[in-house]
Motif scaffolding. Structure first.
Motif, PDB file in Angstrom:
ATOM      1  N   UNK A 130     -55.849 -34.622 -13.245  1.00 32.11           N
ATOM      2  CA  UNK A 130     -56.911 -35.037 -14.157  1.00 32.11           C
ATOM      3  C   UNK A 130     -58.216 -35.256 -13.388  1.00 32.11           C
ATOM      4  N   UNK A 131     -58.114 -35.869 -12.222  1.00 32.47           N
ATOM      5  CA  UNK A 131     -59.295 -36.070 -11.385  1.00 32.47           C
ATOM      6  C   UNK A 131     -59.947 -34.751 -11.001  1.00 32.47           C
ATOM      7  N   UNK A 132     -59.120 -33.730 -10.758  1.00 31.08           N
ATOM      8  CA  UNK A 132     -59.652 -32.404 -10.434  1.00 31.08           C
ATOM      9  C   UNK A 132     -60.422 -31.820 -11.620  1.00 31.08           C
ATOM     10  N   UNK A 133     -59.972 -32.116 -12.842  1.00 32.81           N
ATOM     11  CA  UNK A 133     -60.715 -31.683 -14.027  1.00 32.81           C
ATOM     12  C   UNK A 133     -62.107 -32.303 -14.013  1.00 32.81           C
ATOM     13  N   UNK A 134     -62.165 -33.590 -13.731  1.00 33.43           N
ATOM     14  CA  UNK A 134     -63.453 -34.292 -13.732  1.00 33.43           C
ATOM     15  C   UNK A 134     -64.353 -33.857 -12.576  1.00 33.43           C
ATOM     16  N   UNK A 135     -63.768 -33.508 -11.450  1.00 32.63           N
ATOM     17  CA  UNK A 135     -64.565 -33.040 -10.307  1.00 32.63           C
ATOM     18  C   UNK A 135     -64.996 -31.592 -10.460  1.00 32.63           C
ATOM     19  N   UNK A 136     -64.378 -30.899 -11.401  1.00 32.74           N
ATOM     20  CA  UNK A 136     -64.724 -29.499 -11.616  1.00 32.74           C
ATOM     21  C   UNK A 136     -64.060 -28.559 -10.636  1.00 32.74           C
ATOM     22  N   UNK A 137     -63.023 -29.034  -9.944  1.00 31.73           N
ATOM     23  CA  UNK A 137     -62.315 -28.173  -8.998  1.00 31.73           C
ATOM     24  C   UNK A 137     -61.130 -27.474  -9.649  1.00 31.73           C
ATOM     25  N   UNK A 138     -60.820 -27.894 -10.854  1.00 37.49           N
ATOM     26  CA  UNK A 138     -59.749 -27.271 -11.638  1.00 37.49           C
ATOM     27  C   UNK A 138     -60.162 -27.361 -13.104  1.00 37.49           C
ATOM     28  N   UNK A 139     -59.935 -26.293 -13.847  1.00 36.93           N
ATOM     29  CA  UNK A 139     -60.326 -26.288 -15.264  1.00 36.93           C
ATOM     30  C   UNK A 139     -59.103 -26.541 -16.144  1.00 36.93           C
ATOM     31  N   UNK A 140     -59.244 -27.406 -17.140  1.00 39.99           N
ATOM     32  CA  UNK A 140     -58.130 -27.606 -18.069  1.00 39.99           C
ATOM     33  C   UNK A 140     -57.968 -26.374 -18.963  1.00 39.99           C
ATOM     34  N   UNK A 141     -56.754 -26.168 -19.431  1.00 40.38           N
ATOM     35  CA  UNK A 141     -56.524 -25.096 -20.403  1.00 40.38           C
ATOM     36  C   UNK A 141     -57.145 -25.526 -21.727  1.00 40.38           C
ATOM     37  N   UNK A 142     -57.277 -24.601 -22.646  1.00 38.75           N
ATOM     38  CA  UNK A 142     -57.838 -24.941 -23.953  1.00 38.75           C
ATOM     39  C   UNK A 142     -56.997 -26.005 -24.659  1.00 38.75           C
ATOM     40  N   UNK A 143     -55.658 -25.878 -24.689  1.00 35.48           N
ATOM     41  CA  UNK A 143     -54.874 -26.948 -25.316  1.00 35.48           C
ATOM     42  C   UNK A 143     -55.064 -28.309 -24.629  1.00 35.48           C
ATOM     43  N   UNK A 144     -55.169 -28.301 -23.306  1.00 36.29           N
ATOM     44  CA  UNK A 144     -55.409 -29.560 -22.594  1.00 36.29           C
ATOM     45  C   UNK A 144     -56.776 -30.123 -22.953  1.00 36.29           C
ATOM     46  N   UNK A 145     -57.761 -29.280 -23.043  1.00 35.16           N
ATOM     47  CA  UNK A 145     -59.107 -29.721 -23.402  1.00 35.16           C
ATOM     48  C   UNK A 145     -59.130 -30.306 -24.812  1.00 35.16           C
ATOM     49  N   UNK A 146     -58.370 -29.709 -25.718  1.00 33.30           N
ATOM     50  CA  UNK A 146     -58.279 -30.242 -27.080  1.00 33.30           C
ATOM     51  C   UNK A 146     -57.651 -31.629 -27.086  1.00 33.30           C
ATOM     52  N   UNK A 147     -56.622 -31.839 -26.283  1.00 32.40           N
ATOM     53  CA  UNK A 147     -55.976 -33.154 -26.195  1.00 32.40           C
ATOM     54  C   UNK A 147     -56.949 -34.176 -25.615  1.00 32.40           C
ATOM     55  N   UNK A 148     -57.671 -33.789 -24.570  1.00 31.53           N
ATOM     56  CA  UNK A 148     -58.647 -34.693 -23.962  1.00 31.53           C
ATOM     57  C   UNK A 148     -59.701 -35.090 -24.997  1.00 31.53           C
ATOM     58  N   UNK A 149     -60.227 -34.116 -25.711  1.00 29.78           N
ATOM     59  CA  UNK A 149     -61.262 -34.377 -26.711  1.00 29.78           C
ATOM     60  C   UNK A 149     -60.740 -35.306 -27.810  1.00 29.78           C
ATOM     61  N   UNK A 150     -59.533 -35.055 -28.266  1.00 33.47           N
ATOM     62  CA  UNK A 150     -58.940 -35.907 -29.310  1.00 33.47           C
ATOM     63  C   UNK A 150     -58.715 -37.321 -28.791  1.00 33.47           C
ATOM     64  N   UNK A 151     -58.159 -37.439 -27.590  1.00 35.12           N
ATOM     65  CA  UNK A 151     -57.865 -38.746 -27.010  1.00 35.12           C
ATOM     66  C   UNK A 151     -59.141 -39.554 -26.762  1.00 35.12           C
ATOM     67  N   UNK A 152     -60.220 -38.865 -26.414  1.00 35.61           N
ATOM     68  CA  UNK A 152     -61.484 -39.553 -26.120  1.00 35.61           C
ATOM     69  C   UNK A 152     -62.431 -39.593 -27.310  1.00 35.61           C
ATOM     70  N   UNK A 153     -61.934 -39.168 -28.474  1.00 39.95           N
ATOM     71  CA  UNK A 153     -62.703 -39.227 -29.726  1.00 39.95           C
ATOM     72  C   UNK A 153     -64.031 -38.462 -29.655  1.00 39.95           C
ATOM     73  N   UNK A 154     -63.972 -37.269 -29.090  1.00 42.87           N
ATOM     74  CA  UNK A 154     -65.188 -36.428 -29.063  1.00 42.87           C
ATOM     75  C   UNK A 154     -64.900 -35.096 -29.723  1.00 42.87           C
TER      76      UNK A 154
END
Length: 67
Positions: A43-67
């Motif tokens: 997850x930290x790598x996602x935030x640092x931009x060294x690894x990209x989340x998949x689209x399903x992972x990005x959808x979960x992140x967006x839902x969990x963070x209410x964005x």
């Protein structure tokens, strides 16, 4: 196809947006990683931009963070 440098820039921008959303919600990296089913390191790598989340992972992140 995108130039490799452009991919890096996009990943960094996405990472900043994810981090800002997480901080706005008052969630920790560990909480978000658990909700996503990944390690805190990944997850930290996602935030640092060294690894990209998949689209399903990005959808979960967006839902969990209410964005």
């Amino acid at each position: 196809m995108l130039h490799p440098q452009m991919k890096t820039i996009r990943a960094k921008k996405l990472g900043v947006l994810i981090r800002d959303a997480r901080e706005s919600c008052g969630k920790s990296i560990k909480e978000c990683a658990t909700a996503l089913g990944v390690t805190s390191g990944i997850y930290g790598a996602f935030e640092r931009g060294t690894r990209a989340p998949s689209l399903p992972q990005l959808e979960v992140i967006a839902y969990y963070l209410n964005v």
